[in-house]
Motif scaffolding. Structure first.
Motif, PDB file in Angstrom:
ATOM      1  N   ASN A 160      29.558  52.425  46.302  1.00  0.00           N
ATOM      2  CA  ASN A 160      28.655  52.731  45.197  1.00  0.00           C
ATOM      3  C   ASN A 160      29.054  51.991  43.930  1.00  0.00           C
ATOM      4  OD1 ASN A 160      30.968  54.192  44.902  1.00  0.00           O
ATOM      5  ND2 ASN A 160      29.989  55.955  43.966  1.00  0.00           N
ATOM      6  N   VAL A 161      29.328  50.687  44.082  1.00  0.00           N
ATOM      7  CA  VAL A 161      29.568  49.858  42.910  1.00  0.00           C
ATOM      8  C   VAL A 161      28.307  49.044  42.673  1.00  0.00           C
ATOM      9  CG1 VAL A 161      32.051  49.751  43.200  1.00  0.00           C
ATOM     10  CG2 VAL A 161      30.636  48.092  44.346  1.00  0.00           C
ATOM     11  N   GLU A 162      28.052  48.735  41.416  1.00  0.00           N
ATOM     12  CA  GLU A 162      26.743  48.194  41.053  1.00  0.00           C
ATOM     13  C   GLU A 162      26.354  46.959  41.866  1.00  0.00           C
ATOM     14  OE1 GLU A 162      24.671  48.168  36.777  1.00  0.00           O
ATOM     15  OE2 GLU A 162      26.004  49.667  37.576  1.00  0.00           O
ATOM     16  N   THR A 163      27.338  46.074  42.075  1.00  0.00           N
ATOM     17  CA  THR A 163      27.015  44.836  42.772  1.00  0.00           C
ATOM     18  C   THR A 163      26.586  45.112  44.212  1.00  0.00           C
ATOM     19  OG1 THR A 163      29.412  44.696  42.919  1.00  0.00           O
ATOM     20  CG2 THR A 163      28.309  43.116  41.507  1.00  0.00           C
ATOM     21  N   MET A 164      27.059  46.220  44.793  1.00  0.00           N
ATOM     22  CA  MET A 164      26.707  46.502  46.181  1.00  0.00           C
ATOM     23  C   MET A 164      25.463  47.355  46.293  1.00  0.00           C
ATOM     24  SD  MET A 164      30.085  46.857  48.440  1.00  0.00           S
ATOM     25  CE  MET A 164      30.691  45.341  49.157  1.00  0.00           C
ATOM     26  N   THR A 165      25.255  48.305  45.359  1.00  0.00           N
ATOM     27  CA  THR A 165      24.058  49.141  45.472  1.00  0.00           C
ATOM     28  C   THR A 165      22.801  48.309  45.297  1.00  0.00           C
ATOM     29  OG1 THR A 165      24.343  49.705  43.165  1.00  0.00           O
ATOM     30  CG2 THR A 165      25.054  51.339  44.768  1.00  0.00           C
ATOM     31  N   SER A 166      22.915  47.168  44.602  1.00  0.00           N
ATOM     32  CA  SER A 166      21.735  46.315  44.474  1.00  0.00           C
ATOM     33  C   SER A 166      21.334  45.754  45.835  1.00  0.00           C
ATOM     34  CB  SER A 166      22.004  45.180  43.496  1.00  0.00           C
ATOM     35  OG  SER A 166      23.040  44.361  43.993  1.00  0.00           O
ATOM     36  N   ILE A 167      22.258  45.773  46.799  1.00  0.00           N
ATOM     37  CA  ILE A 167      21.915  45.356  48.167  1.00  0.00           C
ATOM     38  C   ILE A 167      21.588  46.568  49.033  1.00  0.00           C
ATOM     39  CG2 ILE A 167      22.740  44.166  50.224  1.00  0.00           C
ATOM     40  CD1 ILE A 167      24.690  42.694  48.384  1.00  0.00           C
ATOM     41  N   THR A 168      22.448  47.604  48.967  1.00  0.00           N
ATOM     42  CA  THR A 168      22.286  48.712  49.903  1.00  0.00           C
ATOM     43  C   THR A 168      20.997  49.482  49.650  1.00  0.00           C
ATOM     44  OG1 THR A 168      23.649  50.072  48.460  1.00  0.00           O
ATOM     45  CG2 THR A 168      24.723  49.108  50.363  1.00  0.00           C
ATOM     46  N   VAL A 169      20.638  49.724  48.389  1.00  0.00           N
ATOM     47  CA  VAL A 169      19.464  50.562  48.131  1.00  0.00           C
ATOM     48  C   VAL A 169      18.188  49.952  48.706  1.00  0.00           C
ATOM     49  CG1 VAL A 169      17.997  51.508  46.323  1.00  0.00           C
ATOM     50  CG2 VAL A 169      20.463  51.794  46.195  1.00  0.00           C
ATOM     51  N   PRO A 170      17.852  48.665  48.392  1.00  0.00           N
ATOM     52  CA  PRO A 170      16.627  48.126  49.013  1.00  0.00           C
ATOM     53  C   PRO A 170      16.720  48.051  50.536  1.00  0.00           C
ATOM     54  CG  PRO A 170      17.519  46.612  47.380  1.00  0.00           C
ATOM     55  CD  PRO A 170      18.496  47.705  47.513  1.00  0.00           C
ATOM     56  N   LEU A 171      17.895  47.649  51.042  1.00  0.00           N
ATOM     57  CA  LEU A 171      18.036  47.470  52.492  1.00  0.00           C
ATOM     58  C   LEU A 171      17.864  48.798  53.228  1.00  0.00           C
ATOM     59  CD1 LEU A 171      18.947  45.431  54.761  1.00  0.00           C
ATOM     60  CD2 LEU A 171      21.170  46.519  54.557  1.00  0.00           C
ATOM     61  N   LEU A 172      18.590  49.820  52.779  1.00  0.00           N
ATOM     62  CA  LEU A 172      18.513  51.112  53.459  1.00  0.00           C
ATOM     63  C   LEU A 172      17.135  51.741  53.260  1.00  0.00           C
ATOM     64  CD1 LEU A 172      22.044  52.637  52.774  1.00  0.00           C
ATOM     65  CD2 LEU A 172      21.226  51.437  54.786  1.00  0.00           C
ATOM     66  N   SER A 173      16.509  51.516  52.096  1.00  0.00           N
ATOM     67  CA  SER A 173      15.155  52.040  51.886  1.00  0.00           C
ATOM     68  C   SER A 173      14.204  51.450  52.916  1.00  0.00           C
ATOM     69  CB  SER A 173      14.641  51.686  50.497  1.00  0.00           C
ATOM     70  OG  SER A 173      15.497  52.173  49.521  1.00  0.00           O
ATOM     71  N   LEU A 229      12.354  60.133  69.921  1.00  0.00           N
ATOM     72  CA  LEU A 229      11.583  59.288  69.013  1.00  0.00           C
ATOM     73  C   LEU A 229      11.311  60.008  67.697  1.00  0.00           C
ATOM     74  CD1 LEU A 229       9.217  57.784  71.691  1.00  0.00           C
ATOM     75  CD2 LEU A 229      10.930  56.563  70.366  1.00  0.00           C
ATOM     76  N   SER A 230      11.005  61.307  67.785  1.00  0.00           N
ATOM     77  CA  SER A 230      10.789  62.013  66.527  1.00  0.00           C
ATOM     78  C   SER A 230      12.112  62.140  65.776  1.00  0.00           C
ATOM     79  CB  SER A 230      10.162  63.381  66.768  1.00  0.00           C
ATOM     80  OG  SER A 230      11.110  64.267  67.286  1.00  0.00           O
ATOM     81  N   GLY A 231      13.225  62.141  66.531  1.00  0.00           N
ATOM     82  CA  GLY A 231      14.540  62.140  65.887  1.00  0.00           C
ATOM     83  C   GLY A 231      14.757  60.894  65.043  1.00  0.00           C
ATOM     84  N   ILE A 232      14.163  59.765  65.472  1.00  0.00           N
ATOM     85  CA  ILE A 232      14.287  58.539  64.673  1.00  0.00           C
ATOM     86  C   ILE A 232      13.632  58.747  63.313  1.00  0.00           C
ATOM     87  CG2 ILE A 232      13.597  56.117  64.534  1.00  0.00           C
ATOM     88  CD1 ILE A 232      13.761  56.025  67.573  1.00  0.00           C
ATOM     89  N   SER A 233      12.477  59.442  63.309  1.00  0.00           N
ATOM     90  CA  SER A 233      11.812  59.653  62.016  1.00  0.00           C
ATOM     91  C   SER A 233      12.622  60.631  61.159  1.00  0.00           C
ATOM     92  CB  SER A 233      10.383  60.151  62.226  1.00  0.00           C
ATOM     93  OG  SER A 233      10.374  61.515  62.528  1.00  0.00           O
ATOM     94  N   HIS A 234      13.269  61.629  61.806  1.00  0.00           N
ATOM     95  CA  HIS A 234      14.131  62.509  61.024  1.00  0.00           C
ATOM     96  C   HIS A 234      15.313  61.724  60.450  1.00  0.00           C
ATOM     97  CE1 HIS A 234      12.159  66.324  61.726  1.00  0.00           C
ATOM     98  NE2 HIS A 234      11.968  65.957  62.981  1.00  0.00           N
ATOM     99  N   ALA A 235      15.816  60.765  61.241  1.00  0.00           N
ATOM    100  CA  ALA A 235      16.891  59.906  60.728  1.00  0.00           C
ATOM    101  C   ALA A 235      16.395  59.128  59.524  1.00  0.00           C
ATOM    102  CB  ALA A 235      17.378  58.958  61.822  1.00  0.00           C
ATOM    103  N   GLY A 236      15.110  58.730  59.559  1.00  0.00           N
ATOM    104  CA  GLY A 236      14.531  58.042  58.408  1.00  0.00           C
ATOM    105  C   GLY A 236      14.567  58.915  57.161  1.00  0.00           C
ATOM    106  N   PHE A 237      14.212  60.206  57.337  1.00  0.00           N
ATOM    107  CA  PHE A 237      14.265  61.149  56.218  1.00  0.00           C
ATOM    108  C   PHE A 237      15.681  61.251  55.662  1.00  0.00           C
ATOM    109  CE2 PHE A 237      10.158  63.158  57.254  1.00  0.00           C
ATOM    110  CZ  PHE A 237       9.696  63.295  55.967  1.00  0.00           C
ATOM    111  N   LEU A 238      16.645  61.404  56.598  1.00  0.00           N
ATOM    112  CA  LEU A 238      18.031  61.564  56.169  1.00  0.00           C
ATOM    113  C   LEU A 238      18.518  60.320  55.440  1.00  0.00           C
ATOM    114  CD1 LEU A 238      19.156  63.326  59.402  1.00  0.00           C
ATOM    115  CD2 LEU A 238      19.451  64.269  57.131  1.00  0.00           C
ATOM    116  N   LEU A 239      18.129  59.139  55.970  1.00  0.00           N
ATOM    117  CA  LEU A 239      18.546  57.894  55.331  1.00  0.00           C
ATOM    118  C   LEU A 239      17.940  57.792  53.932  1.00  0.00           C
ATOM    119  CD1 LEU A 239      20.272  55.473  56.020  1.00  0.00           C
ATOM    120  CD2 LEU A 239      18.235  54.264  56.739  1.00  0.00           C
ATOM    121  N   ALA A 240      16.684  58.230  53.816  1.00  0.00           N
ATOM    122  CA  ALA A 240      16.062  58.244  52.493  1.00  0.00           C
ATOM    123  C   ALA A 240      16.865  59.133  51.547  1.00  0.00           C
ATOM    124  CB  ALA A 240      14.617  58.743  52.603  1.00  0.00           C
TER     125      ALA A 240
END
Lengths: 504, 173
Positions: free
Chosen positions: A286-299, A325-336
């Motif tokens: 969670n350092v600024e230089t990395m969140t600029s990559i992780t946030v868009p990518l994980l989103s 398969l529905s678990g994948i969408s729940h994983a999407g929620f968790l990742l969000a």
């Protein structure tokens, strides 16, 4: 240095008493093997009982210890572990998960010519490893606990070794699990290498320790090696939690694994991945230089997981694949939720609450599946086998309805609160696109969850009575299912107990 | 001299690694894998990580590849199989190669790689010598070692479980 003094110092930093729940679960696992040797005639009845009672006692003691002594914070084992409220709540999560998996395993294995004791032994060892994983603060600890979990799952997935479909699932999981471990390890090596480069200011030989790594990344978060390592580590974990585009193994493995293992994989393994995501994304990278990559990518990964999981589940007829398969969408929620947690501190607890709500609701559904399925491979797994379930067994029908309703996020149930918390977190973090896609995917998911419910409650088949016999569930086996369904309803109305546990 | 040794070992490792992929006979490929592993072990020696080098030889060359050879010889797939590269495999290899190239290029000329001679780690890394390794393993890293013990236990149980042809268990409920 004096050898004796050296070991004395090291021993002083190893606070074994802090991990008594994990040690107890490990000892419980070993004691099962002893019981098998001492009383071979009684083992099939005794061993599941000992496992379940033991886990219940440890769970109750853990909760009582919080009430009595409070939660300890800070590093232990010279920085290998990090005790926190988050780690404690995940401990409770995995204990409850392991407990219910033991019950499901008892139901699934009953009446099959297959060894029993090993199942409970492996489930307990994996549970202990999961609990340690959630408190890890060091890549060595993360890797070794994650490997214990993964190797346990290789065995559990192919547990029905006389069924080709189970072995095939085990092999697929082995190969893709090996690949993800490779990615993770390569990423760790790159991060360690970057952090240990003596040419860089602030280099550290302790690059495996997450805090030391973070201190290094504060200065060098844009270093190419470090970024590559961070991405590889995240991709390796993405395999475990099965978010797009690393979800390819899910349907086959979920279908081939014994139902109890499918539940274990879908709930506890996923939760382990997200515990790691939280530790790494919100505490280490969670350092600024990395969140600029992780946030868009994980989103982006979350958006695609939400859409992919729900759209593919729409046409699915096999219940295990549907849950996967529905678990994948729940994983999407968790990742969000994890993405939101980068900016909004309390979103970590939204993720934890979502994990708990997902555990209770899916266990209700998996519990019903364990009773409906037959002894032959693939028997009683299709949606059509649930025709008129409510008429055949009002109890199972009700539990299934509660579980599916909660997974879909219908208001009075706990799943709704979990989704609402994630949405609020996303709103506060300003991630409006994710919020929109999340709302859309809830709408899609209602469609297939309600399709399943309609089959179970109203049944389309003409001669329901003839084709689908009634299912008898003996009273002792009703109790755990009733408790799970009860919690799902109860937490939907009153969240205070769980919120108190989580420190919300 | 050290430079020459490094280039020699690196060339040996890469060359034999290429031969592992390129050779049509599975036994030959496994043999080349041993050479690769030995080359990597040599590189470890150059770095002063003697213990890692010994482990590399003992575990990989000694145990893992020999296991490969056993399996290959037991299976005996009968001669050389000709596998034609497909569009996917060519594409994947190219992509991997481009990534590798990108990685190498991004470090060429980077400030941290200009002067390699002066870099000296102040602390002894784990695994540099056997005594320090053992010391750390049984003091600081005692917890992971214990967990690894459980890992090996369930791995062992799992192997027995999956490979053993168990009798039909008596069904008592």
């Amino acid at each position: 240095m004096d050898d004796l003094q050296y070991f004395k110092d090291a021993a002083a930093s190893n606070e074994w008493s802090l991990i008594w729940p994990e040690i107890s679960v490990g000892l419980l696992a070993l004691s099962l093997l002893v019981v098998e040797m001492l009383v071979p005639k009684m083992k099939n009845r005794l061993v599941p009982m000992i496992a379940m009672i033991g886990l219940s006692v440890i769970t109750v003691t853990l909760v009582l210890s919080w009430v009595g002594m409070g939660v300890s914070y800070g590093e232990s084992f010279a920085g290998l572990l990090f005790q926190s409220g988050f780690g404690e709540s995940m401990r409770l999560f995995f204990l409850l998960g392991g407990l219910f998996i033991c019950f499901l395993g008892y139901v699934t294995l009953q009446g099959r010519a297959i060894p029993r004791v090993e199942f409970f032994h492996i489930v307990l060892v994996v549970t202990a490893a999961l609990m340690l994983l959630a408190q890890s603060n060091h890549f060595v600890m993360i890797f070794i606990t994650l490997e214990t979990v993964t190797i346990g799952f290789y065995i559990l997935v192919s547990y029905f070794r006389n069924q080709p479909i189970s072995l095939e699932a085990g092999l697929k999981y082995l190969i893709l699990g090996g690949l993800s471990t490779g990615l993770l390890l390569f990423g760790i090596a790159l991060l360690y290498g970057a952090a240990g480069n003596p040419q860089l200011a602030g280099a550290t030989a302790e690059g495996l320790n997450l805090q030391a790594l973070r201190a290094f990344l504060l200065n060098h978060g844009d270093h190419t090696l470090a970024v590559a390592g961070m991405l590889l580590v995240l991709f390796g974990i993405a395999f475990k939690v099965a978010v797009f585009p690393f979800q390819i193994w899910v349907p086959d493995v979920y279908q081939g694994a014994p139902t109890a293992v499918t539940a274990f994989l879908g709930v506890c393994s996923k939760a382990a991945g997200f515990a790691l995501m939280i530790i790494l994304v919100t505490r280490t990278f969670n350092v600024e230089t990395m969140t600029s990559i992780t946030v868009p990518l994980l989103s982006l990964m979350a958006i695609f997981s939400l859409l992919y999981g729900n759209l593919t589940a729409l046409t699915q007829q096999n219940t295990k694949r549907l849950m996967g398969l529905s678990g994948i969408s729940h994983a999407g929620f968790l990742l969000a939720g994890v993405v939101a947690a980068v900016h909004v501190d309390w979103a970590v607890w939204a993720v934890v609450f979502y994990l708990f709500s997902y555990m209770f609701s899916s266990f209700a559904v998996f519990g019903v599946m364990a009773f409906v399925e037959g002894k032959n491979p693939g028997e009683g797994e299709e949606l059509i086998d649930y025709t008129g379930l409510y008429q055949r067994s009002p109890f199972l029908g009700t539990v299934l309805g509660i579980g599916l309703g909660s997974l879909a996020g219908i208001p009075p149930l706990v799943g709704f609160i979990g989704k609402a918390l994630v949405f609020i977190a996303l709103f506060q973090a300003g991630l409006y696109v994710l919020l929109l896609v999340g709302a859309l995917s809830v709408a899609i998911s209602i469609f297939y969850y309600f399709g399943w419910m309609r089959t179970a409650f109203f049944g389309d088949g003409p001669d329901t009575e003839k084709d689908y016999p009634a299912i008898e569930v003996p009273l002792p086996k009703r109790v755990p299912l009733a408790i799970i369904a009860g919690i799902t309803v109860f937490l939907g109305f009153i969240q205070v107990p769980l919120a108190a546990v989580l420190g919300l | 001299m050290l430079d020459f040794l490094f280039y020699f070992l690196a060339a040996l490792t890469l060359g034999s690694a290429f031969m592992v992929v390129a050779s049509r006979n599975a036994v030959n490929a496994a043999m080349f894998l041993i050479v690769t592993v030995a080359g990597v072990a040599g590189l470890f020696v150059l770095l002063g990580a003697y213990f890692l080098a010994v482990l590399q030889i003992l575990v990989y060359a000694g145990a893992v590849v020999v296991l490969f050879l056993f399996v290959i010889m037991l299976l005996d797939d009968g001669g050389e199989a000709k596998v034609k590269p497909t569009a996917v495999s060519i594409g994947a290899s190219l992509a991997a190669f481009m990534l590798l190239l990108l990685g190498v290029l991004s470090f060429l000329g980077g400030p941290e790689l200009v002067d390699t001679g002066a870099a000296q780690a102040t602390e002894t890394p784990i695994g540099a010598n056997l005594q320090e390794y053992g010391r750390q393993l049984f003091s600081v890293y005692l917890l992971p070692v214990q967990v690894a013990g459980f890992l090996l236990l369930i791995a062992m149980i799992g192997v027995i479980l999956i490979s053993k042809r168990h009798q039909e268990e008596a069904l008592e409920e």
